[in-house]
Design an enzyme around this catalytic site. Structure first.
Site, mmCIF file in Angstrom:
data_model
loop_
_atom_site.group_PDB
_atom_site.id
_atom_site.type_symbol
_atom_site.label_atom_id
_atom_site.label_comp_id
_atom_site.label_asym_id
_atom_site.label_seq_id
_atom_site.Cartn_x
_atom_site.Cartn_y
_atom_site.Cartn_z
ATOM 1 N N HIS A 154 -9.617 0.907 -1.071
ATOM 2 C CA HIS A 154 -9.562 1.578 0.220
ATOM 3 C C HIS A 154 -10.972 1.506 0.830
ATOM 4 C CE1 HIS A 154 -5.804 3.143 -1.232
ATOM 5 N NE2 HIS A 154 -5.642 3.987 -0.237
ATOM 6 N N HIS A 171 0.869 -1.190 0.000
ATOM 7 C CA HIS A 171 0.000 0.000 0.000
ATOM 8 C C HIS A 171 0.900 1.233 0.000
ATOM 9 C CE1 HIS A 171 -3.780 2.074 1.935
ATOM 10 N NE2 HIS A 171 -3.129 2.898 1.112
ATOM 11 N N GLU A 207 -11.202 3.326 6.188
ATOM 12 C CA GLU A 207 -10.145 4.236 6.670
ATOM 13 C C GLU A 207 -10.875 5.333 7.466
ATOM 14 O OE1 GLU A 207 -8.218 6.492 3.564
ATOM 15 O OE2 GLU A 207 -6.549 7.130 4.846
ATOM 16 N N ASP A 257 1.717 4.014 2.736
ATOM 17 C CA ASP A 257 0.657 4.865 2.170
ATOM 18 C C ASP A 257 1.260 6.013 1.345
ATOM 19 O OD1 ASP A 257 -1.977 5.457 1.596
ATOM 20 O OD2 ASP A 257 -2.487 6.231 3.577
ATOM 21 N N ASP A 258 1.577 7.136 1.991
ATOM 22 C CA ASP A 258 2.146 8.305 1.306
ATOM 23 C C ASP A 258 3.356 8.774 2.112
ATOM 24 O OD1 ASP A 258 -0.107 8.871 -0.747
ATOM 25 O OD2 ASP A 258 -1.152 8.627 1.154
ATOM 26 N N HIS A 286 1.153 4.793 -2.478
ATOM 27 C CA HIS A 286 0.750 5.598 -3.645
ATOM 28 C C HIS A 286 2.014 6.244 -4.176
ATOM 29 C CE1 HIS A 286 -3.553 5.356 -2.486
ATOM 30 N NE2 HIS A 286 -3.022 5.219 -1.285
HETATM 31 N N1 ADE Z 1 -4.704 8.676 -1.840
HETATM 32 C C1 ADE Z 1 -3.461 8.723 -1.352
HETATM 33 N N2 ADE Z 1 -3.460 8.329 -0.074
HETATM 34 C C2 ADE Z 1 -4.733 8.022 0.256
HETATM 35 C C3 ADE Z 1 -5.384 7.556 1.419
HETATM 36 N N3 ADE Z 1 -4.712 7.325 2.557
HETATM 37 N N4 ADE Z 1 -6.709 7.372 1.390
HETATM 38 C C4 ADE Z 1 -7.392 7.621 0.275
HETATM 39 N N5 ADE Z 1 -6.841 8.054 -0.849
HETATM 40 C C5 ADE Z 1 -5.521 8.260 -0.870
HETATM 41 ZN ZN ZN Z 2 -3.824 4.747 0.559
#
Ligand code: ADE
Ligand code: ZN
Length: 336
Positions: free
Chosen positions: A194, A14, A197, A275-276, A16
Site C-alpha cells: 500500500h 486488492h 493512499e 479493499d474492505d 483484505h
Molecule cells: N487495511 C485494510 N484496509 C486498508 C487500507 N485501505 N489501507 C491500509 N490498510 C488497510
Molecule cells: Zn487495502
C-alpha cells in the site's frame, strides 16, 4: 452498461479478507466464540461505519476482527467472500490477510492460514475461482515483528504467493521494511505495498525502489508527481485502485472527484478493487458501477480495467492468457 459490467469476467487484486466481515457474520461468530462486541445490534454496527480517515476505519476494523478465533471462522469468512465474488463474476482473486491482527491476540498463524487456504481450495473446486494469497505486514508495528511474522510463514510458503504492507500509512514509510522485503524476496515471495493512499508520492517511489514491488496498492497520490506518473506508465506498474474505499476514507471528497479515469486515460495500468467491502459499501461490481456512474466510464475503459487486472495477476502467462481469451469472447459476444 451496468449489465455489461456485472457479467464481465474480472480479477480482484486488492481485498483484505478481514475487511469482508459482514456485520451478520460478525455477530454470528461473536456468539459462537463467546466474544462480547461493543455494539448492541447489526444496525448499530452499520451506523458506526462513518469514517473520517484511514485510522478512524482501522480502529473499527481491528475491533471487528476480534471475533475471528478458530480455523473454521477463517474458513467461513473466506467462503462468504468467495460466494460474493462468484456473484460478481470474479474469475481470479488475490487475497490479503493480516496475520499479526490475530497472532497478537494469541490466535496461531497456522489457524489463520489453514482456514483461509482451505476455503480458497474449495472455491477453486466448486466455484471455479482461482486464487493467490498475500500476507500483509502491519506497518504500524515494528520491522522486527514483521520479520518474525515472515519466519512464521515459511512453513506455509506453498500457500502464499507474496507479501504486502498495510495499516496506518502516514509516518510508516516503506523504507522501514526494506530488510524484511529483501528477505521475503530471497525466500521466493513476490512483493506489493500500500502506498500513496494517504501517504505522499515519495512512499510510492520507496515501494518501487526499496521494496521492489510488482504492484502498488492504491497509489492514487501518484498524480501529484509527473515523473512518478511517467515511471508508472513506462513500466506499466499496476495500481490496485479502490474507489469506494477512497471516498469512504476521504481520500477524495466524492466519487466525481476520483482520479481513476484520468489515470486510465494517461495510460497507467489501473485496476478496480473493493479493499474492505463490508465496511465501504460494496464488492467489486459496486465499485465498478459507482465509478462508471460518477465518472462516465466508457465501455472501452471498463474492458481495459479488467484486462489490466488479468495482466497484473501473479498467475503464469498461460493462465493469464486463458482469462484474457475469456474476456475477449465475452466482449465479442456481448450485445452492448
Ligand atoms: N487495511 C485494510 N484496509 C486498508 C487500507 N485501505 N489501507 C491500509 N490498510 C488497510
Ligand atoms: Zn487495502
Amino acid at each position: 452498461m451496468e449489465t455489461f459490467i456485472r457479467n464481465m469476467p474480472k480479477a480482484e487484486l486488492h481485498i483484505h479478507i478481514e475487511g469482508s466481515l459482514e456485520p451478520e457474520l460478525m455477530f454470528a461468530l461473536a456468539h459462537r466464540n463467546g466474544v462480547r462486541l461493543p455494539f448492541a445490534s447489526i444496525d448499530e454496527v452499520r451506523n458506526a461505519y462513518h469514517f473520517t480517515d484511514l485510522q478512524s476505519f482501522l480502529d473499527i476494523y481491528y475491533a471487528g476482527a476480534a471475533v475471528l478465533r478458530q480455523e473454521q471462522d477463517f474458513y467461513d469468512l473466506t467462503w462468504a467472500y468467495l460466494e460474493r465474488a462468484r456473484g460478481d463474476n470474479v474469475r481470479h482473486t488475490e487475497i490479503f490477510f493480516d496475520p499479526q491482527t490475530h497472532t497478537e491476540r494469541g490466535v496461531p498463524f497456522e489457524t489463520v492460514v489453514t482456514g483461509v487456504h482451505r476455503a480458497l481450495q474449495q472455491g477453486e473446486r466448486t466455484l471455479g475461482i482461482t486464487s493467490n494469497l498475500i500476507l500483509c505486514f502491519l506497518r504500524h508495528l515494528s520491522a522486527e515483528a514483521a520479520m518474525a511474522t515472515l519466519e512464521q510463514a515459511l512453513p506455509f510458503r506453498e500457500w502464499i504467493v507474496g507479501v504486502g504492507l498495510d495499516s496506518s500509512e502516514r509516518g510508516h514509510p516503506p523504507a522501514k521494511f526494506t530488510n524484511v522485503f529483501d528477505r521475503a524476496r530471497s525466500e521466493g515471495f513476490v512483493t506489493v505495498a500500500h502506498a500513496g493512499e494517504e501517504g505522499p508520492p515519495d512512499y510510492i517511489w520507496q515501494a518501487l525502489d526499496l521494496l521492489k514491488v510488482s504492484r502498488i496498492d492504491h497509489g492514487v497520490r501518484c498524480e501529484e508527481d509527473a515523473q512518478l506518473i511517467e515511471r508508472l506508465r513506462r513500466q506499466q506498474v499496476p495500481l490496485t485502485v479502490c474507489p469506494l474505499s477512497n471516498v469512504k476514507l476521504r481520500v477524495f471528497e466524492h466519487m466525481g472527484a476520483h482520479n481513476l479515469k484520468r489515470l486510465l486515460n494517461l495510460g497507467l495500468c489501473v485496476t478496480v478493487n473493493s479493499d474492505d467491502p463490508a465496511y465501504f459499501g460494496g464488492y467489486i461490481n459496486d465499485n465498478f458501477i459507482a465509478a462508471h456512474q460518477a465518472l462516465g466510464l466508457h465501455r472501452d475503459h471498463v474492458i481495459q480495467l479488467s484486462r489490466n487486472a488479468f495482466r497484473a495477476t501473479f498467475l503464469d502467462v498461460s493462465a493469464q492468457q486463458q482469462l484474457l481469451d475469456e474476456l475477449a469472447r465475452y466482449v465479442g459476444e456481448s450485445p452492448y
